[in-house]
Write an enzyme that holds these catalytic residues in place. Structure first.
Site, PDB file in Angstrom:
ATOM      1  N   SER A 107      40.001  33.566  36.205  1.00  0.00           N
ATOM      2  CA  SER A 107      40.957  32.541  36.651  1.00  0.00           C
ATOM      3  C   SER A 107      40.619  31.188  36.041  1.00  0.00           C
ATOM      4  O   SER A 107      39.445  30.847  35.856  1.00  0.00           O
ATOM      5  CB  SER A 107      40.900  32.433  38.175  1.00  0.00           C
ATOM      6  OG  SER A 107      41.607  31.293  38.617  1.00  0.00           O
ATOM      7  N   LYS A 212      51.810  38.237  35.157  1.00  0.00           N
ATOM      8  CA  LYS A 212      51.376  38.660  36.497  1.00  0.00           C
ATOM      9  C   LYS A 212      52.296  38.049  37.548  1.00  0.00           C
ATOM     10  O   LYS A 212      52.593  36.846  37.498  1.00  0.00           O
ATOM     11  CB  LYS A 212      49.934  38.198  36.705  1.00  0.00           C
ATOM     12  CG  LYS A 212      49.323  38.527  38.059  1.00  0.00           C
ATOM     13  CD  LYS A 212      47.817  38.261  38.035  1.00  0.00           C
ATOM     14  CE  LYS A 212      47.138  38.579  39.346  1.00  0.00           C
ATOM     15  NZ  LYS A 212      47.293  37.529  40.355  1.00  0.00           N
ATOM     16  N   HIS A 236      50.502  38.468  44.638  1.00  0.00           N
ATOM     17  CA  HIS A 236      49.345  37.592  44.822  1.00  0.00           C
ATOM     18  C   HIS A 236      48.564  37.974  46.093  1.00  0.00           C
ATOM     19  O   HIS A 236      48.003  37.122  46.785  1.00  0.00           O
ATOM     20  CB  HIS A 236      49.821  36.139  44.908  1.00  0.00           C
ATOM     21  CG  HIS A 236      48.921  35.139  44.231  1.00  0.00           C
ATOM     22  ND1 HIS A 236      49.184  34.605  43.003  1.00  0.00           N
ATOM     23  CD2 HIS A 236      47.758  34.565  44.616  1.00  0.00           C
ATOM     24  CE1 HIS A 236      48.240  33.743  42.674  1.00  0.00           C
ATOM     25  NE2 HIS A 236      47.356  33.706  43.625  1.00  0.00           N
ATOM     26  N   ARG A 239      49.592  36.107  49.196  1.00  0.00           N
ATOM     27  CA  ARG A 239      49.129  34.722  49.370  1.00  0.00           C
ATOM     28  C   ARG A 239      50.167  33.695  48.936  1.00  0.00           C
ATOM     29  O   ARG A 239      49.955  32.510  49.060  1.00  0.00           O
ATOM     30  CB  ARG A 239      47.832  34.510  48.567  1.00  0.00           C
ATOM     31  CG  ARG A 239      46.714  35.407  49.027  1.00  0.00           C
ATOM     32  CD  ARG A 239      45.593  35.483  48.012  1.00  0.00           C
ATOM     33  NE  ARG A 239      44.740  34.318  47.984  1.00  0.00           N
ATOM     34  CZ  ARG A 239      43.716  34.100  48.802  1.00  0.00           C
ATOM     35  NH1 ARG A 239      43.432  34.984  49.735  1.00  0.00           N
ATOM     36  NH2 ARG A 239      42.973  33.016  48.691  1.00  0.00           N
TER      37      ARG A 239
HETATM   38  C1  LIG Z   1      40.468  34.354  46.970  1.00  0.00           C
HETATM   39  C2  LIG Z   1      41.577  34.675  46.016  1.00  0.00           C
HETATM   40  C3  LIG Z   1      41.848  33.811  44.955  1.00  0.00           C
HETATM   41  C4  LIG Z   1      42.867  34.119  44.050  1.00  0.00           C
HETATM   42  N1  LIG Z   1      43.079  33.292  42.970  1.00  0.00           N
HETATM   43  C5  LIG Z   1      43.965  33.668  42.020  1.00  0.00           C
HETATM   44  C6  LIG Z   1      44.077  32.920  40.818  1.00  0.00           C
HETATM   45  O1  LIG Z   1      43.377  31.952  40.570  1.00  0.00           O
HETATM   46  N2  LIG Z   1      45.003  33.342  39.912  1.00  0.00           N
HETATM   47  C7  LIG Z   1      45.800  34.435  40.119  1.00  0.00           C
HETATM   48  O2  LIG Z   1      46.629  34.780  39.267  1.00  0.00           O
HETATM   49  N3  LIG Z   1      45.692  35.167  41.245  1.00  0.00           N
HETATM   50  C8  LIG Z   1      44.792  34.816  42.182  1.00  0.00           C
HETATM   51  N4  LIG Z   1      44.643  35.580  43.300  1.00  0.00           N
HETATM   52  C9  LIG Z   1      45.432  36.814  43.442  1.00  0.00           C
HETATM   53  C10 LIG Z   1      44.657  37.998  42.860  1.00  0.00           C
HETATM   54  O3  LIG Z   1      44.506  37.864  41.475  1.00  0.00           O
HETATM   55  C11 LIG Z   1      45.384  39.321  43.147  1.00  0.00           C
HETATM   56  O4  LIG Z   1      46.709  39.240  42.691  1.00  0.00           O
HETATM   57  C12 LIG Z   1      45.368  39.679  44.640  1.00  0.00           C
HETATM   58  O5  LIG Z   1      44.125  39.371  45.211  1.00  0.00           O
HETATM   59  C13 LIG Z   1      45.665  41.151  44.817  1.00  0.00           C
HETATM   60  O6  LIG Z   1      45.720  41.495  46.165  1.00  0.00           O
HETATM   61  P1  LIG Z   1      44.475  42.117  46.981  1.00  0.00           P
HETATM   62  O7  LIG Z   1      43.565  40.962  47.260  1.00  0.00           O
HETATM   63  O8  LIG Z   1      45.098  42.649  48.211  1.00  0.00           O
HETATM   64  O9  LIG Z   1      43.818  43.131  46.099  1.00  0.00           O
HETATM   65  C14 LIG Z   1      43.649  35.284  44.228  1.00  0.00           C
HETATM   66  C15 LIG Z   1      43.371  36.131  45.316  1.00  0.00           C
HETATM   67  C16 LIG Z   1      42.345  35.848  46.178  1.00  0.00           C
HETATM   68  C17 LIG Z   1      42.052  36.822  47.293  1.00  0.00           C
END
Ligand SMILES: Cc1cc2nc3c(=O)[nH]c(=O)nc-3n(C[C@H](O)[C@H](O)[C@H](O)COP(=O)(O)O)c2cc1C
Length: 358
Positions: A107, A212, A236, A239
């Site tokens: 990231s 993505k 995401h 989130r």
């Molecule tokens: C703590 C955290 C930080 C994240 N930061 C980013 C990020 O900087 N960039 C991004 O594209 N996705 C980010 N994501 C999303 C993850 O890349 C991913 O899409 C997501 O965690 C998948 O779902 P899961 O946690 O249920 O496996 C983040 C997720 C979490 C849990």
């Protein structure tokens, strides 16, 4: 770190090691957290139609992932602020990914920065960028990422503005990656990102582009037309936009739209080996596991992440064997069906004691 033999122990250790703010940032999501719950409801709703009496004495789950000879069809997706889970942050993840043999997406919103990660742990890796400047700024960063040895470039399209993460807002707390934007609607120039950005990256750079955050057939088709190299289905981890479909359900629509022209990756709620196998049956080439990555990192840094991946590998090969399949290429949609969810989903996928809300 004691050598755990189940993922449950890994999650317990992570809960023990993290303070409440960081724990909530990692396991929580946006607003009512319904997208995150639906990711799990969706995964629980798909069940296996196992086949019997096939020779499964040797089950192989190795596969190329964007040119890397990966030990599993699994990727460690980008985690902003992952240095909160373990001080080495993205470098620790890189070490574990290299030791075990899976692809990492670094990231742009974490520490150390992408150049330091590549210097400390050379090898195939993808860089994910949030746009915080103009086109010249973006071009400069992509040039630097290529020079640093990154083998793929990822744009995240589901985060044009930063969502309302209510667990964090309630505590008046925010991670470094969200601090500037938590109380506003903007995410720098990320909010102005468009299909023109995709066209520009494809015209200007010779590096595979991963998009993505795709969730519908129309956008998936448009990605393929625009020359995107990997269509990455994601919400995401719930989130960002609240009230979306489960990613495993979106995957079915996207795989049909892409018609095999480019690989489709997926993430969202995947915590276990059997979860991964379901997505592979439905046409994903690789599965991202974000909370899994963060929890393992928090449980004990690189050794814990390697251990968690070893257990995941055992779960994946066990699920394949019990479904009567010895090779990844023999997984297909006839091995699963949608049976409806059972009761209440727990968002951590089989670790119910740890989903205690807030
Ligand atoms: C703590 C955290 C930080 C994240 N930061 C980013 C990020 O900087 N960039 C991004 O594209 N996705 C980010 N994501 C999303 C993850 O890349 C991913 O899409 C997501 O965690 C998948 O779902 P899961 O946690 O249920 O496996 C983040 C997720 C979490 C849990």
């Amino acid at each position: 770190m004691a050598k755990f033999i189940t993922l449950t122990e890994m999650v317990r250790q992570a809960r023990h090691n993290l303070d409440r703010n960081v724990w909530d940032y990692l396991v929580g999501s946006a607003e009512t957290e319904s997208s995150q719950k639906r990711n799990r409801y969706g995964l629980d709703a798909w069940v296996f139609r196992p086949r019997i009496l096939n020779d499964v004495s040797t089950v192989v789950a190795r596969t190329p992932v964007l040119g890397m000879a990966a030990r599993l069809p699994v990727i460690m997706p980008p985690l902003g602020s992952c240095q909160l889970f373990e001080p080495g942050g993205a470098t620790t993840v890189a070490r574990a990914c290299q030791d075990f043999g899976v692809m990492q997406i670094v990231s742009s919103a974490c520490l150390p920065d992408f150049e330091a990660v590549a210097r400390d742990v050379p090898g195939p890796k993808i860089y994910q960028l949030y746009l915080l400047g103009d086109q010249a700024w973006m071009d400069d960063i992509i040039h630097r990422a290529i020079a640093a040895g990154y083998t793929g470039f990822c744009l995240t399209a589901d985060t044009q503005v930063y969502s309302r993460r209510e667990r964090d807002l309630l505590k008046r707390w925010g991670p470094p990656s969200g601090r500037q934007t938590t109380h506003t609607t903007g995410f720098g120039t990320q909010a102005a990102m468009s299909w023109d950005t995709v066209a520009h990256v494809k015209e200007t750079f010779d590096i595979p582009l991963i998009l993505k955050g795709v969730s519908v057939a129309e956008d998936a088709r448009r990605c393929v037309e625009a020359g995107v190299d990997v269509v990455y289905v994601s919400n995401h981890g719930g989130r960002q936009l609240d009230h979306t479909r489960a990613c495993i359900d979106a995957l079915v629509e996207v795989v049909a739209a892409v018609e095999g022209r480019v690989p489709v990756w997926v993430d969202g709620g995947f915590q276990r080996g059997a979860d991964v196998v379901k997505a592979l049956c439905l046409g994903a080439s690789a599965v991202g596991m974000g909370r899994f990555e963060g929890l393992a990192l928090a449980a004990g840094g690189a050794p814990a992440l390697v251990r968690a991946l070893e257990i995941l590998e055992h779960e994946i090969t066990t699920a394949m064997a019990l479904a009567g399949i010895a090779r990844l290429e023999d997984l297909g949609p006839s091995l699963v069906e949608r049976a409806g969810a059972m009761g209440q989903a727990d968002v951590l996928g089989g670790f119910p004691l740890l989903d205690q809300g807030y």
